[in-house]
Design a protein around this motif. Structure first.
Motif, PDB file in Angstrom:
ATOM      1  N   ASP A  51       1.504  -1.230  -0.408  1.00 42.63           N
ATOM      2  CA  ASP A  51      -0.077   0.131  -0.425  1.00 42.63           C
ATOM      3  C   ASP A  51       1.098   0.726   0.096  1.00 42.63           C
ATOM      4  O   ASP A  51       1.911   1.406   1.092  1.00 42.63           O
ATOM      5  N   GLN A 293      -8.610   3.472  -5.709  1.00 42.49           N
ATOM      6  CA  GLN A 293      -8.410   3.818  -3.963  1.00 42.49           C
ATOM      7  C   GLN A 293     -10.149   3.763  -3.973  1.00 42.49           C
ATOM      8  O   GLN A 293     -10.719   3.321  -4.598  1.00 42.49           O
ATOM      9  N   SER A 362      -4.425   1.916  -4.552  1.00 41.64           N
ATOM     10  CA  SER A 362      -3.781   1.718  -3.286  1.00 41.64           C
ATOM     11  C   SER A 362      -5.403   2.231  -1.654  1.00 41.64           C
ATOM     12  O   SER A 362      -6.142   1.759  -2.388  1.00 41.64           O
ATOM     13  N   THR A 363      -4.627   2.288  -0.978  1.00 41.73           N
ATOM     14  CA  THR A 363      -6.303   2.101   0.169  1.00 41.73           C
ATOM     15  C   THR A 363      -6.814   3.832   0.194  1.00 41.73           C
ATOM     16  O   THR A 363      -7.662   4.040   0.163  1.00 41.73           O
ATOM     17  N   SER A 370      -4.305  -0.789   6.158  1.00 49.03           N
ATOM     18  CA  SER A 370      -4.437  -0.846   4.921  1.00 49.03           C
ATOM     19  C   SER A 370      -5.312  -2.095   4.972  1.00 49.03           C
ATOM     20  O   SER A 370      -4.986  -3.284   5.172  1.00 49.03           O
ATOM     21  N   ALA A 372      -7.574  -3.717   2.431  1.00 48.56           N
ATOM     22  CA  ALA A 372      -8.273  -4.022   1.160  1.00 48.56           C
ATOM     23  C   ALA A 372      -9.315  -5.197   0.671  1.00 48.56           C
ATOM     24  O   ALA A 372      -9.410  -4.972  -0.787  1.00 48.56           O
ATOM     25  N   LEU A 420      -4.459  -2.422  -3.455  1.00 51.28           N
ATOM     26  CA  LEU A 420      -3.294  -2.636  -3.633  1.00 51.28           C
ATOM     27  C   LEU A 420      -2.490  -2.497  -4.877  1.00 51.28           C
ATOM     28  O   LEU A 420      -2.864  -2.654  -6.215  1.00 51.28           O
TER      29      LEU A 420
END
Length: 631
Positions: A51, A293, A362-363, A370, A372, A420
């Motif tokens: 992440d 995201q 990414s988150t 983190s 997801a 991710l």
């Protein structure tokens, strides 16, 4: 008797060893050879998941609204340890991540932590003392008031702690956490921060990732939007860091779908036309884009890709974080595929493509966690961590500045449990992962850990798919994702080798798609090709593949892998290749339908699912493109 025979046999072997050694040819011992075939192997052979965009209580918009997790907590959680969330819920990942970048906002980075600790570096300033007095009651109302007090400073564009040691002190605390948790070869803790440019509420944010350690990173306090909201000023700051320290860094923009047309605009923020120098600097410092995201997916939009049946995924096209309404003319300047298409024309005009970026997911979580995965989603902020309270679904994200216009409202139920970053490298170190990001040998997923390999070249054959040295062949005769093709032999067409393997703890695969964009005298074109799929489905007369099916049971938030395939591969040649036309190619891998996080929550908490939210979704991966440039 048996023991005796074994003993005699052992004695015979010992006696025979000198004779066997004498029979070895001296030339075989003296040759300068390297038996191991891997000694000289240097191409990437592992994919690492992580992440590049996570916030903790060191971010003012997290810590002042309930987040208590620290950068240390974030790194421990990413490494697989159990962590207690800001609301007291035990949390853990199913599998650890390989790397993490804690990217707390540069604007008064560390403010909530300093406030909670009554740190003199904050409370001994006039503004800090006022903030501490407002927050002192410790009630929810007091914290909201403290947050609003800080927001007044950000709206004014004046750093209330300028000229104090606050920035340097808190930055060093952040870099200390990354150093503590960085374990070269096992887990990479990058140093990073977020530059939060938001002119008139339009999202222009960038995450900065250092290749370096604390010794270099501490030498320059992060730039913030207090200093400027212009990306070109950010690049000046990055250039100065590299010049003065000898270090390296890159920036990853995100949230173009909330930029109101600014992210991939045809002019600079200052209103100037794009130039060759601008394009060179943008690609020098921003080789990647965060394509997916929590706040929506940024690949494409159904209005831009009307023939793409998978275009309407996680679409957030309502409003921004300001008062200006979203209009259709903004969309082509907000999505990655459209930017890649327009970049081809810019390359023809300028000689450099300003939008030749690779992609990661990414988150953007502000919980320090983190998460997801759909069945382990801790939400956007601490306020909406797992709970049966309606706020989990109903908390507004966009539309706050236009309360009289519900048409631009997006709520937390609309959020994606995404995503991710997947990086192809040889080792799990800051240097190896950062170098892979710079060369764009990366791909994005919406949270799944499926593995994708892509090579493009002129000399591949279908038989290459079956080679034992598939990867070596891919690098020897072609380029990986993020690479460039040019100078085709006469009559040659681009040929691609593609492999996809499902997440070992996840869903089977529906299909692999090759998405091509190219230039023509009539304007840019795009086409989605299904190149491999599960089952015995047959495309119809229009070339459309029937759906894979759906095994999701909403009542139990479950699915089965009785459809789809765990592994798909494809050899594909471009049937419409014109060597005079610029083009790009990227792979999209689609999983079978699985329950959405809201469905898992509905079952776990026994609450009704919102009518506007789908029960299931099809998670996916997007690779960085391979570009073709005519001679």
């Amino acid at each position: 008797m048996r023991r005796q025979l074994l003993s005699l046999t052992a004695s015979s072997l010992v006696l025979s060893l000198p004779v066997a050694a004498q029979e070895l040819r001296p030339s075989a011992l003296d040759r300068e050879v390297e038996y191991s075939p891997y000694l000289q192997e240097d191409y990437p052979n592992q994919v690492f998941f992580g992440d590049t965009h996570l916030h903790t209580s060191f971010s003012a918009d997290a810590g002042l609204v309930g987040a208590t997790t620290t950068p240390d907590d974030a790194f421990r959680f990413a490494k697989g340890e159990e962590v207690i969330s800001s609301n007291g819920i035990p949390a853990r990942l199913q599998r650890p991540l390989d790397f993490l970048v804690v990217t707390d906002h540069a604007e008064n980075l560390g403010l909530p932590a300093a406030l909670a600790a009554n740190d003199p570096v904050l409370v001994d300033t006039d503004w800090g003392a006022q903030l501490a007095a407002i927050a002192a009651p410790g009630t929810e109302e007091a914290m909201i008031a403290a947050y609003e007090f800080w927001m007044e400073a950000t709206f004014a564009g004046m750093d209330p702690l300028a000229g104090t040691p606050f920035g340097q002190t808190m930055w060093e605390k952040a870099t200390e956490a990354a150093e503590r948790h960085n374990i070269p070869g096992a887990f990479t803790a990058f140093i990073g921060f977020e530059w939060t440019s938001q002119p008139n509420g339009s999202n222009m944010h960038r995450n900065l990732i250092y290749r370096d350690g604390k010794d270099l990173a501490d030498r320059k306090v992060p730039i913030s939007s207090y200093d400027s909201d212009d990306p070109e000023v950010l690049w000046d700051w990055m250039e100065d860091y590299e010049t003065t320290t000898g270090g390296r860094m890159l920036a990853i923009p995100h949230g173009g779908n909330l930029s109101n047309g600014l992210m991939f605009d045809d002019i600079t923020l200052s209103g100037e036309a794009l130039t060759e120098a601008y394009a060179q600097r943008r690609m020098r410092y921003e080789p990647l884009y965060e394509i997916t995201q929590m706040k929506g997916d940024g690949e494409t939009h159904p209005m831009l890709s009307a023939d793409d049946e998978f275009a309407d995924y996680g679409t957030w096209d309502k409003g921004s974080f300001g008062p200006d309404p979203k209009t259709p003319d903004m969309l082509p300047r907000e999505y990655a595929r459209s930017a890649w298409l327009r970049g081809l024309d810019y390359e023809a005009a300028l000689g450099v493509n300003p939008f030749k970026f690779g992609v990661v997911g990414s988150t953007d979580a502000h919980t320090g966690l983190s998460t997801a995965a759909e069945d382990n989603f801790f939400g956007k902020v601490a306020l909406v961590e797992p709970t049966g309270d309606p706020i989990r679904y109903e908390e507004p994200i966009t539309g706050r500045f236009t309360p009289d216009d519900p048409a631009d409202d997006l709520r937390h139920a609309d959020a994606l449990a995404s995503g991710l970053a997947a990086v192809w490298a040889r080792e799990n170190t800051r240097e190896a992962l950062w170098d892979a990001m710079e060369r764009k040998e990366v791909y994005a997923t919406t949270g799944t850990r499926l593995r994708v390999r892509v090579f493009g070249g002129w000399d591949f054959t279908e038989e290459d798919m079956d080679r034992s040295d598939f990867t070596a062949r891919g690098y020897d005769a072609g380029v990986p994702m993020g690479g460039n093709l040019s100078a085709p032999p006469d009559g040659a067409t681009p040929r691609f080798l593609i492999r996809a393997l499902r997440d070992p703890d996840g869903a089977n695969l529906d299909r692999i798609q090759m998405i091509k964009g190219w230039t023509t005298p009539d304007g840019p074109q795009e086409r989605v090709h299904d190149v491999a799929w599960s089952g015995d489905r047959t495309p119809d007369a229009n070339g459309k593949l029937p759906p894979v099916g759906d095994t999701v049971d909403a009542a139990t938030a479950s699915y089965t892998n009785t459809i789809g395939e765990p592994f798909l591969e494809a050899y594909w040649e471009d049937p419409e290749f014109d060597p005079d036309q610029r083009a790009f190619y990227y792979v999209r891998v689609i999983e079978i339908p699985t329950p959405r996080w809201t469905t898992y929550d509905s079952v776990f908490f026994g609450i009704p699912l919102p009518d506007t939210i789908d029960v299931s979704q099809q998670e996916r991966a997007y690779t960085s493109p391979i570009w073709y440039t005519p001679n």
